[in-house]
Design a protein around this motif. Structure first.
Motif, mmCIF file in Angstrom:
data_model
loop_
_atom_site.group_PDB
_atom_site.id
_atom_site.type_symbol
_atom_site.label_atom_id
_atom_site.label_comp_id
_atom_site.label_asym_id
_atom_site.label_seq_id
_atom_site.Cartn_x
_atom_site.Cartn_y
_atom_site.Cartn_z
ATOM 1 N N VAL A 94 0.870 -1.171 0.000
ATOM 2 C CA VAL A 94 0.000 0.000 0.000
ATOM 3 C C VAL A 94 0.910 1.224 0.000
ATOM 4 O O VAL A 94 1.855 1.297 0.784
ATOM 5 C CB VAL A 94 -0.929 0.025 1.231
ATOM 6 C CG1 VAL A 94 -1.802 1.267 1.226
ATOM 7 C CG2 VAL A 94 -1.790 -1.223 1.278
ATOM 8 N N GLN A 96 1.918 5.567 -0.563
ATOM 9 C CA GLN A 96 1.708 6.812 0.155
ATOM 10 C C GLN A 96 0.506 7.593 -0.369
ATOM 11 O O GLN A 96 -0.385 7.940 0.369
ATOM 12 C CB GLN A 96 2.970 7.665 0.043
ATOM 13 C CG GLN A 96 2.854 9.013 0.695
ATOM 14 C CD GLN A 96 4.167 9.765 0.656
ATOM 15 O OE1 GLN A 96 4.871 9.794 -0.333
ATOM 16 N NE2 GLN A 96 4.496 10.381 1.765
ATOM 17 N N PRO A 98 -2.840 8.143 -1.863
ATOM 18 C CA PRO A 98 -4.033 7.328 -2.093
ATOM 19 C C PRO A 98 -4.578 7.502 -3.510
ATOM 20 O O PRO A 98 -5.200 6.595 -4.048
ATOM 21 C CB PRO A 98 -5.031 7.840 -1.051
ATOM 22 C CG PRO A 98 -4.512 9.141 -0.584
ATOM 23 C CD PRO A 98 -3.038 9.131 -0.802
ATOM 24 N N GLN A 101 -2.892 5.068 -6.506
ATOM 25 C CA GLN A 101 -2.852 3.610 -6.513
ATOM 26 C C GLN A 101 -4.206 2.985 -6.763
ATOM 27 O O GLN A 101 -4.315 1.773 -6.833
ATOM 28 C CB GLN A 101 -2.271 3.088 -5.206
ATOM 29 C CG GLN A 101 -2.962 3.617 -3.986
ATOM 30 C CD GLN A 101 -2.267 3.170 -2.719
ATOM 31 O OE1 GLN A 101 -1.882 2.029 -2.600
ATOM 32 N NE2 GLN A 101 -2.099 4.078 -1.789
ATOM 33 N N GLN A 155 -7.407 5.146 1.316
ATOM 34 C CA GLN A 155 -6.387 4.199 1.765
ATOM 35 C C GLN A 155 -7.012 2.892 2.214
ATOM 36 O O GLN A 155 -6.450 1.824 2.010
ATOM 37 C CB GLN A 155 -5.533 4.789 2.891
ATOM 38 C CG GLN A 155 -4.540 5.854 2.456
ATOM 39 C CD GLN A 155 -3.525 5.392 1.436
ATOM 40 O OE1 GLN A 155 -3.881 4.868 0.393
ATOM 41 N NE2 GLN A 155 -2.258 5.604 1.707
ATOM 42 N N PHE A 172 3.399 -1.222 4.032
ATOM 43 C CA PHE A 172 2.781 0.100 3.943
ATOM 44 C C PHE A 172 3.888 1.123 3.791
ATOM 45 O O PHE A 172 4.665 1.333 4.710
ATOM 46 C CB PHE A 172 1.976 0.397 5.208
ATOM 47 C CG PHE A 172 0.780 -0.501 5.356
ATOM 48 C CD1 PHE A 172 -0.443 -0.129 4.847
ATOM 49 C CD2 PHE A 172 0.904 -1.726 5.989
ATOM 50 C CE1 PHE A 172 -1.542 -0.963 4.976
ATOM 51 C CE2 PHE A 172 -0.192 -2.568 6.117
ATOM 52 C CZ PHE A 172 -1.418 -2.190 5.608
ATOM 53 N N SER A 175 1.935 5.083 4.231
ATOM 54 C CA SER A 175 0.535 5.154 3.812
ATOM 55 C C SER A 175 -0.292 6.144 4.610
ATOM 56 O O SER A 175 -1.436 6.406 4.274
ATOM 57 C CB SER A 175 -0.106 3.776 3.925
ATOM 58 O OG SER A 175 0.657 2.849 3.216
ATOM 59 N N THR A 176 0.266 6.682 5.675
ATOM 60 C CA THR A 176 -0.506 7.655 6.449
ATOM 61 C C THR A 176 0.038 9.063 6.268
ATOM 62 O O THR A 176 -0.528 10.014 6.794
ATOM 63 C CB THR A 176 -0.452 7.326 7.957
ATOM 64 O OG1 THR A 176 0.919 7.319 8.355
ATOM 65 C CG2 THR A 176 -1.059 5.980 8.259
#
Ligand code: ADP
Ligand code: MG
Lengths: 287, 272
Positions: A94, A96, A98, A101, A155, A172, A175-176
């Motif tokens: 996953v 970075q 959103p 992807q 996400q 990840f 990812s946040t």
């Protein structure tokens, strides 16, 4: 303990077109990760975190070194296309951003994308998509367009898309990083959920200390090399080293350190706010 | 920029939404042909009526339809004016110096406006408003799949379309953001001549392109990670099987076309 799930030996990677400075993005990295573990990878910008993620997913091929995942050497020459697919099915990723992807224009189609690529029969796809969406609380958004969702929701769709493929490990990559606090919490909850409830091995790349504190173990990278490897409390003890690597320890840990420096006795580890509150409360009680 | 609602899916439950996208594509083609078969005032009235019926069956709010038409308002008015002033005929209505307006011109303007509006409403109702872009793309891929035998990369084209559709809103949002940022730095997009305005757009287009390329790179990596390797061996979540009821709309539209031809032959009412 049996064989580690992921075994990295003396891994190096040099970007060919990196004409500015010819130092490798990763250098001599060795690391073992067991099944079901939750590992956070910390490091400042450009320390090679994403490079590591891409190597694990065979987006990049190592310049030197070996990676063994689930007993299979993914760096060997004799790998077939099917092996690559099966690896990517085992290790999901996953990213970075959103927005960059999600492939399809409808949430459920996006979750189905990976399964469609694998050639899974349609009724099975349907089942798994619904399951993944409801696991991550996105079922009611199944027919929505991704661009109308919040960052955290996007996400979660991406996570559902990866989880629908039933991977054993999910990486990840920050990812946040692009999310607001609420979105971050949503995504962190999902990550914890898939690690705790689904026993998925998680490698979480981040530069937020409080996020890293959630992990079983933290690996700190600095300029492509391994700097520290240990539990959150072990890592946060090494404040000096972290500062030198361009990282700061969580504020609550720092507070505890400063209190100790000024002579107050605080016994125990502090990796998050709850620990900090408990430590200080205990010490007040003693007084 | 955010006003590009034309061509956006409108989620609702209706017969048109449920109809097989492959049938809808064929219907659209036939509908376009029908619109060009209109010759007289009654057939144009029928055409307009059919578009209204489509809107009703498709349960798309009139507001959305009007918004779609607003996008082509300029073209509508422009062609109408062109037709009013440039069409000559027998029945002169009004003349001033070199400008003369004939009844034929008014009719021609009316007809062209109906035809353009109906084309927009019709394709919107049959395709874009009622079909998810992905279903549409899949349907196009299905309909063109015989070409795969001739090594035409049908799947790749379908994928390209899906991605383009997916990124239109994202990029238009981004474009808006960049424009706002440049305005805050004193850029002026709304005054000056054509060349000056085009020049003012360069600082918008360059960051937009850079970002689009970055996104493309990211997306390619993400797709690879999700086991994408071309169309080979892919399955689909939604597979549709054609049933008899799916063919009924085709019969209806063929009857409609036959009706229009009959009207042309009969020649009732004003005929262009
Ligand atoms: N595509 C690329 N081409 C050349 N150099 C790159 C590329 N991607 C990353 N690098 C370089 O490799 C190093 C590590 O990058 P990266 O793994 O993305 O770091 P991180 O994810 O920790 O911020 C950086 O010095 C960066 O400049
Ligand atoms: Mg990175």
């Amino acid at each position: 303990m049996s064989e580690p799930f992921i075994k990295i030996e003396n891994l190096s990677y040099l970007y060919e077109d990196d004409s500015v400075d010819n130092s490798p993005a990763l250098e001599g990295l060795s690391l073992e990760i067991t099944k079901g573990e939750f590992v956070a990878v910390l490091g400042h910008n450009g320390s090679g975190k994403s490079t590591l993620a891409k190597l694990l997913n065979m987006i990049l091929t190592p310049t030197k070194g070996k990676i063994i995942i689930d007993g299979k050497d993914i760096t060997s020459e004799a790998l077939s296309d099917d092996d690559v697919l099966s690896l990517r099915r085992t290790v999901g990723m996953v990213f970075q951003n959103p927005d960059n992807q999600l492939v399809a224009t409808i949430v459920e189609d996006d979750v189905a994308f990976g399964l469609e690529n694998l050639g899974i029969p349609s009724d099975e796809i349907r089942r798994r998509v619904d399951e993944a969406l409801s696991d991550f609380g996105m079922l009611e958004y199944a027919k929505h367009e991704p661009h109308r969702l919040s960052g955290g929701q996007k996400q979660r769709v991406a996570i559902a898309g990866v989880m629908a493929m039933r991977p054993e490990c999910v990486i990840f990559d920050e990812s946040t990083a692009m999310l607001d606090p609420l979105g971050r919490k949503e995504v962190l909850d999902s990550i914890l959920k898939l690690n705790r409830e689904k026993q998925v091995t998680v490698i979480m790349i981040t530069h937020y200390m409080d996020e890293a504190a959630l992990a079983d173990r933290i690996v700190v990278l600095n300029d492509g090399k391994m700097l520290i490897d240990g539990t959150p409390s072990e890592v946060f003890e090494k404040e000096r080293m972290l500062l030198d690597a361009g990282l700061a320890i969580p504020q609550c840990t720092e507070l505890v350190h400063r209190l100790r420096d000024s002579g107050i006795v605080l016994d125990g580890d502090c990796v998050d706010l709850d620990d900090c509150v408990e430590l200080i409360a205990n010490s007040i009680k003693i007084i | 920029m955010s006003g590009i609602s034309f061509g956006q899916y409108y989620p609702a439950r209706s017969l048109l939404h449920r109809l097989d996208p492959r049938i809808k594509i064929i219907l659209t083609l036939l509908y376009i042909i029908c619109s060009f078969m209109c010759k007289n005032i009654i057939s144009y009235a029928l055409l307009l009526f059919s578009a209204i019926i489509l809107v009703i069956i498709g349960r798309v709010p009139v507001r959305i339809i009007l918004k779609g038409l607003k996008g082509v308002l300029f073209i509508l008015l422009f062609t109408a004016v062109l037709n009013i002033f440039w069409t000559t005929g027998d029945s002169l209505l009004w003349q001033w110096k070199f400008i003369s307006i004939y009844a034929e011109g008014l009719y021609a303007a009316l007809f062209i406006m109906i035809r353009i509006s109906v084309l927009i409403i019709g394709t919107g109702m049959l395709l874009t408003y009622t079909t998810t872009p992905i279903a549409l793309t899949n349907a196009i891929e299905d309909l063109l799949s015989p070409l795969k035998k001739l090594h035409v990369p049908v799947h790749s084209f379908a994928m390209m379309m899906t991605i383009a559709l997916r990124f239109i809103p994202t990029l238009s949002e981004e474009c808006e953001r960049i424009m706002t940022a440049q305005k805050a730095r004193g850029a002026d997009f709304s005054s000056g001549g054509l060349i000056q305005r085009a020049k003012a757009l360069i600082p918008v287009l360059i960051p937009l392109f850079v970002s689009a390329f970055n996104r493309a790179g990211d997306l390619a990596t993400a797709m690879e990670c999700r086991c994408y390797n071309g169309g080979e061996g892919r399955t689909r979540m939604n597979v549709r099987h054609l049933r008899f009821v799916d063919f009924i709309p085709l019969i209806v539209i063929i009857a409609f076309g036959a009706g229009l031809i009959t009207l042309n032959i009969l020649g009732i009412g004003y005929t262009a």
